[in-house]
Design a protein around this motif. Structure first.
Motif: not given
Length: 545
Positions: A424-437
């Protein structure tokens, strides 16, 4: 939102369910193992009304802590931080609810240093003499739920277990009146909820979201920075073992729900030889990191939503607000939420129903099948432009009272989650996981996606990526998984059983809906009560419902 979510169920679902049923009905009417250590004979076989006998020395802590006496007094009304309301009074048979404070080290690496108080509550057992097996300690989940508030609310549900145990619960460290974390006050929280009401869809909105999140984190550090590094689940497990010791029990008898199952697993890993009879209901998946756990929760809520929509279509036909359900219903809700993002709904008060509050209201109503009918009404009204009922659900979930005051459960949840996990500390993970979510759920995926950066800028590092729950040598622990659980999907119970180790976890299944199974099905209740009261372990693989 500015704070993270938890993989184990993001609020005290059982408490909220009870609050919703009373509040929603009002609004709808207006709007259409081992035993305890032997401590002597006669009166010493159970704690006195005034105090608990002093314990013996406990390794690693000063005698002043290990040999403390608990003074049990009539409980005062829960504070706002705990959830508010009236003093719990007595059970139906006249047994009083009693409260006490346990002193524990703030930092177990420096046990002679600063201490904090852990708020406790109990109802004494109805058993006499040898029939009393000790204390049964509860954690109702969150993380962030006040046990001092919750146990009396649900006392009737657990009445049968008083035949063998004193029922005991507590505010874990960082929660309620146990060095409770405080970040923003109620007015500031409302302001953030209203300003940050729509999920970010542009770079400018994402920047505003990040700015408000940073404001939230800064407030947590300013108001509670001294305790934040010490609010780990590991430390709460250590507090529970010290609690067991001071209460006079040779083993810990435990009932954990939702996040409380993670706490129970961590305890079993640290103190396998001290595990007595333990029930873990609505089991968290200990093998999932934060991304996988959040994605699993998205799928769990989507499954619950689809089950709700099918039920709605059966009952209301064309009048069901989600149509025939399935992909059609999910698309209808996703379109509705996008419209609310553009134009929040009036609620009859000073606040509007924003997109995030609307999602939260839907989430809250899916925790218990008994609230599905009110979700139907809430969606019908929302589609007509009235967001009052969905806001009530969201407020109950957030533990906001009519005066605009919040309990500290959201702040505690953020603090405990960020202290626990390296994620939960990496803002880039939001875009990296957007399609899966978003593929997992067009309704809940976009919402929970933003939790992946919820600990960005948090002043302390997380302790670990995943909880360690292996517990070789522990007594048999009873695990309960519910097939339609939205917050802790069923697979988590299977994985907890595997991680605990051979012969430790015994898994039974409730084939039904909702978060948590005990109290919903006679077959489950019988299995739990026979196990806790008589030591009869049910057959692994038992299916109820």
């Amino acid at each position: 939102m500015g704070h993270p979510t938890s993989q184990g169920g993001r609020h005290r679902a059982l408490t909220v369910g009870a609050a919703l049923l009373s509040g929603v009905m009002l609004l709808s009417a207006c709007s259409g193992g081992g035993g305890s250590e032997q401590r002597g004979e006669d009166e010493e076989s159970r704690p006195s009304e005034e105090s608990t006998p002093a314990a013996r020395a406990y390794p690693g802590v000063p005698d002043a802590i290990s040999q403390q006496r608990l003074s049990w007094d009539p409980c005062e009304a829960p504070t706002v931080a705990q959830g508010g309301g009236e003093a719990p009074g007595e059970l139906d048979d006249g047994t009083p609810w009693q409260c006490a404070t346990l002193t524990v080290p703030l930092d177990y690496d420096e046990p002679d240093g600063e201490t904090i108080g852990i708020a406790l509550i109990r109802a004494a057992s109805t058993a006499e003499g040898d029939a009393r097996q000790g204390s049964l300690i509860y954690n109702f989940g969150g993380p962030g739920g006040s046990g001092v508030f919750t146990l009396p609310l649900l006392g009737e549900q657990y009445e049968a277990l008083r035949e063998g145990y004193d029922l005991v619960s507590f505010d874990p460290r960082g929660v309620g009146e146990s060095a409770g974390v405080r970040c923003l006050d109620g007015e500031e929280t409302d302001r953030q909820e209203q300003e940050n009401g729509a999920l970010p869809r542009t770079e400018e909105e994402a920047a505003q979201y990040a700015e408000l999140s940073a404001e939230y984190v800064a407030a947590c550090e300013a108001n509670s920075g001294e305790v934040l590094p010490h609010l780990t689940t590991t430390n709460t497990a250590r507090d529970m073992d010290l609690m067991r010791h001071v209460l006079g029990d040779s083993r810990l008898h435990y009932f954990g729900i939702s996040y409380g199952t993670e706490l129970g697993g961590v305890y079993a890993n640290l103190f396998p030889e001290q595990v007595g009879r333990a029930v873990l209901d609505a089991v968290v998946d200990p093998t999932a990191d934060f991304v996988d756990g959040s994605l699993g929760q998205v799928r769990g809520f989507q499954l619950a939503l689809e089950n709700f929509m099918a039920d709605c279509a059966d009952q209301y036909g064309e009048d069901c607000p989600t149509g025939r359900g399935g992909a059609e219903g999910s698309a209808l809700l996703a379109d509705f939420l996008a419209e609310v993002a553009e134009e929040p709904l009036e609620t009859g008060g000073d606040r509007v129903l924003t997109e995030q509050l609307a999602v939260l209201g839907i989430v809250a109503a899916l925790y218990d099948q008994e609230t599905w009918e009110y979700l139907t009404v809430g969606l019908m009204e929302a589609l007509e432009g009235d967001g009052e009922l969905l806001l009530l659900f969201a407020d109950a979930y957030n533990e906001r009272d009519e005066e605009g005051r919040y309990s500290n459960q959201r702040d505690a949840q953020a603090a405990i989650t960020c202290a626990d996990t390296t994620g939960q500390r990496d803002p880039e993970s939001v875009e990296e996981n957007r399609s899966a979510f978003e593929e997992a759920s067009p309704v809940f995926g976009p919402y929970l996606l933003w939790s992946l950066a919820g600990c960005e800028g948090w002043p302390t590092d997380g302790e670990r990526e995943k909880p360690e729950v292996s517990a070789e040598g522990a007594s048999e622990m009873l695990l309960i998984g519910t097939t339609g659980d939205p917050a802790t999907p069923y697979e988590g119970a299977e994985r907890m059983q595997r991680e605990l180790g051979d012969g430790v976890g015994v898994l039974i299944t409730f084939d039904g809906e909702g978060h948590g199974a005990y109290g919903k099905d006679a077959c489950i209740d019988d299995a739990v009560e026979e196990y806790l009261l008589s030591g009869m372990v049910p057959q692994n693989g038992l299916v109820c419902g």
